[in-house]
Motif scaffolding. Structure first.
Motif, short mmCIF file in Angstrom:
data_model
loop_
_atom_site.label_atom_id
_atom_site.label_comp_id
_atom_site.label_asym_id
_atom_site.label_seq_id
_atom_site.Cartn_x
_atom_site.Cartn_y
_atom_site.Cartn_z
N ASN A 1 0.83 -1.22 0.00
CA ASN A 1 0.00 0.00 0.00
C ASN A 1 0.85 1.26 0.00
O ASN A 1 0.50 2.25 -0.64
N ASP A 2 1.97 1.22 0.72
CA ASP A 2 2.89 2.36 0.73
C ASP A 2 3.48 2.61 -0.66
O ASP A 2 3.59 3.75 -1.11
N ILE A 3 3.86 1.53 -1.31
CA ILE A 3 4.45 1.64 -2.64
C ILE A 3 3.42 2.19 -3.63
O ILE A 3 3.72 3.11 -4.41
N LEU A 4 2.21 1.67 -3.58
CA LEU A 4 1.15 2.15 -4.47
C LEU A 4 0.82 3.62 -4.19
O LEU A 4 0.58 4.39 -5.13
N VAL B 1 14.39 -0.96 -2.37
CA VAL B 1 14.51 -0.15 -3.58
C VAL B 1 15.91 -0.32 -4.16
O VAL B 1 16.91 -0.24 -3.44
N ARG B 2 15.97 -0.58 -5.45
CA ARG B 2 17.26 -0.70 -6.13
C ARG B 2 17.75 0.68 -6.55
O ARG B 2 16.94 1.58 -6.81
N GLN C 1 11.61 2.81 -10.11
CA GLN C 1 12.07 2.15 -8.89
C GLN C 1 10.90 1.56 -8.11
O GLN C 1 10.98 0.44 -7.61
N CYS C 2 9.82 2.32 -8.01
CA CYS C 2 8.64 1.83 -7.29
C CYS C 2 8.03 0.61 -7.97
O CYS C 2 7.71 -0.39 -7.31
N TRP C 3 7.85 0.68 -9.29
CA TRP C 3 7.26 -0.45 -10.01
C TRP C 3 8.16 -1.69 -9.90
O TRP C 3 7.68 -2.81 -9.73
N ASN D 1 1.14 6.73 -6.85
CA ASN D 1 0.07 7.71 -7.10
C ASN D 1 0.54 9.13 -6.87
O ASN D 1 0.17 10.04 -7.62
N GLU D 2 1.36 9.34 -5.85
CA GLU D 2 1.91 10.68 -5.61
C GLU D 2 2.77 11.13 -6.79
O GLU D 2 2.66 12.28 -7.24
N TYR D 3 3.64 10.25 -7.26
CA TYR D 3 4.51 10.59 -8.38
C TYR D 3 3.72 10.88 -9.65
O TYR D 3 4.03 11.80 -10.40
N VAL D 4 2.69 10.09 -9.91
CA VAL D 4 1.85 10.31 -11.10
C VAL D 4 1.14 11.66 -10.99
O VAL D 4 1.08 12.42 -11.95
N GLY D 5 0.64 11.98 -9.80
CA GLY D 5 -0.01 13.27 -9.59
C GLY D 5 0.97 14.42 -9.80
O GLY D 5 0.63 15.44 -10.42
N GLU D 6 2.18 14.26 -9.30
CA GLU D 6 3.19 15.29 -9.48
C GLU D 6 3.54 15.46 -10.96
O GLU D 6 3.72 16.58 -11.45
N GLU D 7 3.60 14.35 -11.68
CA GLU D 7 3.88 14.40 -13.11
C GLU D 7 2.78 15.20 -13.83
O GLU D 7 3.07 16.05 -14.67
N GLN D 8 1.53 14.94 -13.49
CA GLN D 8 0.42 15.66 -14.12
C GLN D 8 0.49 17.15 -13.79
O GLN D 8 0.26 17.99 -14.67
#
Length: 83
Positions: free
Chosen positions: A6-9, A72-73, A49-51, A13-20
């Motif tokens: 859940n933390d990773i997901l 995380v790698r 990295q998250c995926w 979502n945060e990163y996708v929102g920031e991208e938008q």
């Protein structure tokens, strides 16, 4: 403390929102192309990295192993994959 799924997901979502938001700011001319590109590249690496972490954790879980063993790698390792 290791992240759970859940933390990773949530992070994804945060990163996708920031991208938008970045793309919207560029369209409104609040950012120049170079700044947008630099920041989007950084977000792309973080998303990759998250995926990657999510996929590896799920694979461990399916194999009956502890998914918390995965972490995380580094960006150069994740970005070096062939698609």
């Amino acid at each position: 403390m290791p992240m759970d799924e859940n933390d990773i997901l949530a992070r994804i979502n945060e990163y996708v929102g920031e991208e938008q938001r970045l793309r919207e700011r560029y369209q409104r001319r609040e950012l120049d192309r170079e700044e947008e590109h630099r920041r989007l590249e950084s977000l792309e690496v973080a998303l990759d990295q998250c995926w990657d972490l999510l996929r590896r954790r799920r694979a461990r879980l399916e194999a009956g192993e502890d998914p918390r063993q995965e972490d995380v790698r580094p960006p150069d390792e994740v970005e070096g994959y062939l698609q």
